[in-house]
Design a protein around this motif. Structure first.
Motif, PDB file in Angstrom:
ATOM      1  N   PRO A 268       0.827  -1.209   0.000  1.00 31.06           N
ATOM      2  CA  PRO A 268       0.000   0.000   0.000  1.00 31.06           C
ATOM      3  C   PRO A 268       0.861   1.259   0.000  1.00 31.06           C
ATOM      4  CG  PRO A 268      -0.788  -1.550   1.650  1.00 31.06           C
ATOM      5  CD  PRO A 268       0.533  -2.075   1.141  1.00 31.06           C
ATOM      6  N   PRO A 269       0.535   2.221  -0.848  1.00 27.76           N
ATOM      7  CA  PRO A 269       1.293   3.479  -0.861  1.00 27.76           C
ATOM      8  C   PRO A 269       0.968   4.308   0.376  1.00 27.76           C
ATOM      9  CG  PRO A 269      -0.564   3.626  -2.340  1.00 27.76           C
ATOM     10  CD  PRO A 269      -0.548   2.216  -1.830  1.00 27.76           C
ATOM     11  N   THR A 270       1.848   5.212   0.707  1.00 24.97           N
ATOM     12  CA  THR A 270       1.667   6.027   1.907  1.00 24.97           C
ATOM     13  C   THR A 270       0.475   6.978   1.789  1.00 24.97           C
ATOM     14  OG1 THR A 270       3.238   7.652   1.079  1.00 24.97           O
ATOM     15  CG2 THR A 270       4.092   5.931   2.550  1.00 24.97           C
ATOM     16  N   GLU A 271       0.084   7.330   0.584  1.00 23.39           N
ATOM     17  CA  GLU A 271      -1.022   8.283   0.422  1.00 23.39           C
ATOM     18  C   GLU A 271      -2.401   7.634   0.522  1.00 23.39           C
ATOM     19  OE1 GLU A 271       0.489   7.057  -3.633  1.00 23.39           O
ATOM     20  OE2 GLU A 271       1.430   7.984  -1.912  1.00 23.39           O
ATOM     21  N   ALA A 272      -2.470   6.324   0.655  1.00 20.21           N
ATOM     22  CA  ALA A 272      -3.756   5.631   0.792  1.00 20.21           C
ATOM     23  C   ALA A 272      -3.790   4.864   2.114  1.00 20.21           C
ATOM     24  CB  ALA A 272      -3.957   4.677  -0.383  1.00 20.21           C
ATOM     25  N   HIS A 273      -4.933   4.905   2.756  1.00 20.88           N
ATOM     26  CA  HIS A 273      -5.110   4.210   4.029  1.00 20.88           C
ATOM     27  C   HIS A 273      -5.526   2.765   3.755  1.00 20.88           C
ATOM     28  CE1 HIS A 273      -5.046   8.189   5.837  1.00 20.88           C
ATOM     29  NE2 HIS A 273      -6.007   8.553   5.006  1.00 20.88           N
ATOM     30  N   PRO A 274      -4.702   1.776   4.118  1.00 17.45           N
ATOM     31  CA  PRO A 274      -5.082   0.377   3.893  1.00 17.45           C
ATOM     32  C   PRO A 274      -6.176  -0.053   4.875  1.00 17.45           C
ATOM     33  CG  PRO A 274      -2.925   0.494   4.935  1.00 17.45           C
ATOM     34  CD  PRO A 274      -3.353   1.901   4.675  1.00 17.45           C
ATOM     35  N   LEU A 275      -7.171  -0.776   4.346  1.00 14.58           N
ATOM     36  CA  LEU A 275      -8.294  -1.206   5.163  1.00 14.58           C
ATOM     37  C   LEU A 275      -8.527  -2.706   5.028  1.00 14.58           C
ATOM     38  CD1 LEU A 275     -10.928   1.560   4.280  1.00 14.58           C
ATOM     39  CD2 LEU A 275      -9.439   1.468   6.282  1.00 14.58           C
ATOM     40  N   SER A 276      -8.954  -3.322   6.125  1.00 16.67           N
ATOM     41  CA  SER A 276      -9.370  -4.725   6.098  1.00 16.67           C
ATOM     42  C   SER A 276     -10.775  -4.802   5.500  1.00 16.67           C
ATOM     43  CB  SER A 276      -9.383  -5.294   7.520  1.00 16.67           C
ATOM     44  OG  SER A 276     -10.406  -4.659   8.264  1.00 16.67           O
ATOM     45  N   ASN A 277     -11.229  -6.004   5.197  1.00 16.05           N
ATOM     46  CA  ASN A 277     -12.573  -6.180   4.641  1.00 16.05           C
ATOM     47  C   ASN A 277     -13.644  -5.662   5.594  1.00 16.05           C
ATOM     48  OD1 ASN A 277     -11.553  -7.247   2.297  1.00 16.05           O
ATOM     49  ND2 ASN A 277     -11.795  -9.365   2.942  1.00 16.05           N
ATOM     50  N   ASP A 278     -13.481  -5.910   6.892  1.00 15.45           N
ATOM     51  CA  ASP A 278     -14.456  -5.409   7.871  1.00 15.45           C
ATOM     52  C   ASP A 278     -14.477  -3.881   7.896  1.00 15.45           C
ATOM     53  OD1 ASP A 278     -15.234  -7.967   8.608  1.00 15.45           O
ATOM     54  OD2 ASP A 278     -13.856  -8.058  10.316  1.00 15.45           O
ATOM     55  N   ALA A 279     -13.308  -3.286   7.835  1.00 12.75           N
ATOM     56  CA  ALA A 279     -13.227  -1.825   7.842  1.00 12.75           C
ATOM     57  C   ALA A 279     -13.840  -1.236   6.571  1.00 12.75           C
ATOM     58  CB  ALA A 279     -11.774  -1.376   8.000  1.00 12.75           C
ATOM     59  N   ILE A 280     -13.728  -1.950   5.454  1.00 13.31           N
ATOM     60  CA  ILE A 280     -14.334  -1.478   4.202  1.00 13.31           C
ATOM     61  C   ILE A 280     -15.850  -1.449   4.334  1.00 13.31           C
ATOM     62  CG2 ILE A 280     -14.740  -2.077   1.776  1.00 13.31           C
ATOM     63  CD1 ILE A 280     -11.773  -2.987   1.708  1.00 13.31           C
ATOM     64  N   SER A 281     -16.420  -2.465   4.949  1.00 16.23           N
ATOM     65  CA  SER A 281     -17.881  -2.478   5.172  1.00 16.23           C
ATOM     66  C   SER A 281     -18.309  -1.275   6.002  1.00 16.23           C
ATOM     67  CB  SER A 281     -18.295  -3.765   5.873  1.00 16.23           C
ATOM     68  OG  SER A 281     -18.074  -4.868   5.052  1.00 16.23           O
ATOM     69  N   GLN A 282     -17.543  -0.973   7.030  1.00 16.73           N
ATOM     70  CA  GLN A 282     -17.855   0.187   7.876  1.00 16.73           C
ATOM     71  C   GLN A 282     -17.690   1.489   7.103  1.00 16.73           C
ATOM     72  OE1 GLN A 282     -15.322  -0.263  11.297  1.00 16.73           O
ATOM     73  NE2 GLN A 282     -16.356  -2.132  11.976  1.00 16.73           N
ATOM     74  N   LEU A 283     -16.670   1.542   6.253  1.00 16.09           N
ATOM     75  CA  LEU A 283     -16.429   2.732   5.431  1.00 16.09           C
ATOM     76  C   LEU A 283     -17.619   2.991   4.512  1.00 16.09           C
ATOM     77  CD1 LEU A 283     -14.358   4.919   4.384  1.00 16.09           C
ATOM     78  CD2 LEU A 283     -13.790   3.239   2.622  1.00 16.09           C
ATOM     79  N   ILE A 284     -18.083   1.969   3.841  1.00 18.55           N
ATOM     80  CA  ILE A 284     -19.211   2.113   2.918  1.00 18.55           C
ATOM     81  C   ILE A 284     -20.443   2.627   3.656  1.00 18.55           C
ATOM     82  CG2 ILE A 284     -20.810   0.809   1.452  1.00 18.55           C
ATOM     83  CD1 ILE A 284     -18.345  -0.902   0.612  1.00 18.55           C
ATOM     84  N   ASP A 285     -20.651   2.154   4.850  1.00 16.07           N
ATOM     85  CA  ASP A 285     -21.805   2.591   5.648  1.00 16.07           C
ATOM     86  C   ASP A 285     -21.727   4.062   6.034  1.00 16.07           C
ATOM     87  OD1 ASP A 285     -22.962   0.079   5.541  1.00 16.07           O
ATOM     88  OD2 ASP A 285     -22.204  -0.547   7.500  1.00 16.07           O
ATOM     89  N   ARG A 286     -20.542   4.640   6.057  1.00 14.50           N
ATOM     90  CA  ARG A 286     -20.369   6.045   6.448  1.00 14.50           C
ATOM     91  C   ARG A 286     -20.818   7.026   5.357  1.00 14.50           C
ATOM     92  NH1 ARG A 286     -14.298   6.259   7.908  1.00 14.50           N
ATOM     93  NH2 ARG A 286     -14.500   8.112   6.627  1.00 14.50           N
ATOM     94  N   TYR A 287     -20.890   6.577   4.116  1.00 17.99           N
ATOM     95  CA  TYR A 287     -21.184   7.462   2.996  1.00 17.99           C
ATOM     96  C   TYR A 287     -22.651   7.368   2.595  1.00 17.99           C
ATOM     97  CZ  TYR A 287     -16.273   8.558   2.466  1.00 17.99           C
ATOM     98  OH  TYR A 287     -15.011   9.030   2.693  1.00 17.99           O
ATOM     99  N   ASP A 288     -23.207   8.508   2.159  1.00 15.65           N
ATOM    100  CA  ASP A 288     -24.610   8.547   1.732  1.00 15.65           C
ATOM    101  C   ASP A 288     -24.810   7.849   0.393  1.00 15.65           C
ATOM    102  OD1 ASP A 288     -25.525  10.129   3.942  1.00 15.65           O
ATOM    103  OD2 ASP A 288     -24.607  11.874   2.991  1.00 15.65           O
ATOM    104  N   GLN A 289     -23.840   8.018  -0.503  1.00 14.32           N
ATOM    105  CA  GLN A 289     -23.950   7.430  -1.848  1.00 14.32           C
ATOM    106  C   GLN A 289     -22.628   6.745  -2.189  1.00 14.32           C
ATOM    107  OE1 GLN A 289     -24.944  10.882  -4.209  1.00 14.32           O
ATOM    108  NE2 GLN A 289     -27.130  10.611  -3.834  1.00 14.32           N
ATOM    109  N   VAL A 290     -22.743   5.644  -2.957  1.00 12.34           N
ATOM    110  CA  VAL A 290     -21.569   4.887  -3.374  1.00 12.34           C
ATOM    111  C   VAL A 290     -21.668   4.612  -4.866  1.00 12.34           C
ATOM    112  CG1 VAL A 290     -20.275   2.736  -3.067  1.00 12.34           C
ATOM    113  CG2 VAL A 290     -21.396   3.799  -1.100  1.00 12.34           C
ATOM    114  N   ILE A 291     -20.577   4.883  -5.567  1.00 10.81           N
ATOM    115  CA  ILE A 291     -20.465   4.570  -6.993  1.00 10.81           C
ATOM    116  C   ILE A 291     -19.336   3.582  -7.156  1.00 10.81           C
ATOM    117  CG2 ILE A 291     -19.911   5.458  -9.290  1.00 10.81           C
ATOM    118  CD1 ILE A 291     -21.019   8.156  -8.427  1.00 10.81           C
ATOM    119  N   THR A 292     -19.595   2.496  -7.867  1.00  8.56           N
ATOM    120  CA  THR A 292     -18.563   1.506  -8.135  1.00  8.56           C
ATOM    121  C   THR A 292     -18.281   1.466  -9.623  1.00  8.56           C
ATOM    122  OG1 THR A 292     -19.302   0.171  -6.264  1.00  8.56           O
ATOM    123  CG2 THR A 292     -17.930  -0.919  -7.892  1.00  8.56           C
ATOM    124  N   LEU A 293     -17.013   1.607  -9.969  1.00  6.97           N
ATOM    125  CA  LEU A 293     -16.593   1.540 -11.384  1.00  6.97           C
ATOM    126  C   LEU A 293     -15.489   0.506 -11.515  1.00  6.97           C
ATOM    127  CD1 LEU A 293     -16.494   5.342 -12.085  1.00  6.97           C
ATOM    128  CD2 LEU A 293     -18.060   3.733 -13.087  1.00  6.97           C
TER     129      LEU A 293
END
Length: 116
Positions: free
Chosen positions: A91-116
């Motif tokens: 992982p580069p220093t400019e990006a925060h590495p997240l576990s799968n569980d943390a990704i689920s929590q991250l997605i829940d924090r946002y009102d809208q999600v776009i996947t490309l």
């Protein structure tokens, strides 16, 4: 109040326009001061790999767009730790590495999600 937006980039930079479109959406949102985050997952983590030769695969070099994220106020840049490990990347220093569980929590924090 602006709704928050998370863009999930899952495509390699050389697999078509999706990687560039994800970055364009994030940069446009940043230009309008929207609360926005960017998550690299699956083959999208290849966008963060150093020393890419975009011309060799006749694609646009995305490194300038990635470097511009901070200039547009995009500080919430995340990367899937598992996707990086499976592909043998660090992982580069400019990006925060997240576990799968943390990704689920991250997605829940946002009102809208776009996947490309």
């Amino acid at each position: 109040m602006s709704k928050s937006l998370l863009v999930i980039s899952r495509q390699a930079p050389w697999s078509g326009p999706s990687a560039r479109e994800a970055l364009d959406i994030v940069l446009a949102g940043g230009a309008f001061d929207l609360p926005i985050g960017l998550l690299f997952m699956d083959d999208g983590v290849f966008q963060l790999a150093a020393h890419q030769n975009a011309k060799a695969v006749q694609q646009k070099d995305l490194s300038a767009n990635l470097q511009a994220l901070g200039l547009f106020g995009i500080d919430d840049v995340f990367v899937c730790r598992h996707s990086m490990a499976v592909r043998g990347l660090t992982p580069p220093t400019e990006a925060h590495p997240l576990s799968n569980d943390a990704i689920s929590q991250l997605i829940d924090r946002y009102d809208q999600v776009i996947t490309l």
